[in-house]
Each structure stands twice: as structure tokens, then as C-alpha cells.
Design an enzyme around this catalytic site. Sequence first.
Site, PDB file in Angstrom:
ATOM      1  N   GLY A 294       1.184  -0.996  -0.384  1.00 13.40           N
ATOM      2  CA  GLY A 294      -0.145   0.026   0.093  1.00 13.40           C
ATOM      3  C   GLY A 294       0.503   1.279   0.118  1.00 13.40           C
ATOM      4  O   GLY A 294       0.389   2.040  -0.105  1.00 13.40           O
ATOM      5  N   SER A 295       2.315   0.858  -0.235  1.00 15.04           N
ATOM      6  CA  SER A 295       3.511   2.337   0.267  1.00 15.04           C
ATOM      7  C   SER A 295       3.974   2.858  -1.602  1.00 15.04           C
ATOM      8  O   SER A 295       4.134   1.540  -2.074  1.00 15.04           O
ATOM      9  CB  SER A 295       4.344   2.285   0.689  1.00 15.04           C
ATOM     10  OG  SER A 295       5.586   2.613   0.475  1.00 15.04           O
TER      11      SER A 295
END
Length: 195
Positions: A11-12
Site C-alpha cells: 500500500g506504500s
Amino acid sequence: MKKVEFFFDVGSPASYLAWTQLPKICAAKGAELVFRPMLLGGIFQATGNASPAAVPAKGRYSSIDLGRFAHRYGVPLVMNPHFPINTLQLMRAVTGVQMRHPERFESFLAQLFNALWVEALNLNEPALVGRTIIRAGFSIDEVLALTNELDVKAQLRSTTDEALERGVFGAPTMFVRDEMFFGQDRLVFVEEALS
């Protein structure tokens, strides 16, 4: 053999950018790239850190800056309009595939990173997660079963706890031996540490 430990969460966007570069860096330096999937939400909760997006001005700037790095690296990056994504199930899936199907791990990871940061899909939506899993060559039931295995859950917790013990506060974080490097914009220092 020299190695780079890569603590990351899909998710980064900065983890995505680091992922596009680390295999080349490691190959050039004769180093092994060791993937260490962790839960960034757990890291933030334990350290009091937060996504740059939590501060509107910083979030806007971070998007521009990440775009500059993507251009420099020659890789696509589309800032996901559905960000932030809850990655608990995704990171359990990544951990489970790494544990049970290591030969298919890197292609599975590539599908997730591309779904999030090239196609900008809303992976909060189960149907889109399912489509991504199928494209990665897995059945939805197979991956769902992995995410529910107790030892998979325990492994993700353990890696996240280890990251915290080692001083990690965000993603990506790389280690060369005991030297820590935070952020995809520190890859030049990772290269130097491998020299």
C-alpha cells in the site's frame, strides 16, 4: 553473500518505487534481495507515525516528489485515488504466498504492485482484489485460505514486530547488515553500503 532486507507494504507508493529498483541494484552489487513483508498500519500505530497524505500539504508534495522519482527511474506511477488502501488481507496474502509458494512470490507481488500503482485499482473492493489474484495465477479460494492460516497471520505479525524492534517507522525500510535506510529516495546509500 551480501544482502538487502526490504521491509515493505504494497500500500506504500514509495515501497513500489523501491521495488522497481532494488532487484537491479542487488544484481549489480552481487547481493541477495530479501523480501520482508510487514504491515505498515501496525508500524504507524506502534510508532505514532502517519502517511504523508495525513497532512494535506505534505501529501500533495509527496505525490509530486514520487512522480519525479518515477520519471527518473523510467517506471510508471499513477497515484491511486483510492489511497489509503487497507492492506491487512493483502499483506497476509503476500506473506502466505512467500511461505507456501516461494517460486510464485515475485510474480504475485508484481501483480499487486501494478494493480495499486500502475492501474490505480481500488483494492479495498473484493471484486478487484479477486481479479488481481486470478491474473497472478491463483484461485481466490486458494489465497483466501492462505490469509486465514494461523501461521501466516503469525508470520506477518512477527515480521512487523521485528521491524519495530529494529527501529522501522515507515515503508520502505532497507537494511544492509545492521545499517538502516528509510525511503526509496535513499537507494543510493543502499548501493554505497553494498560496495
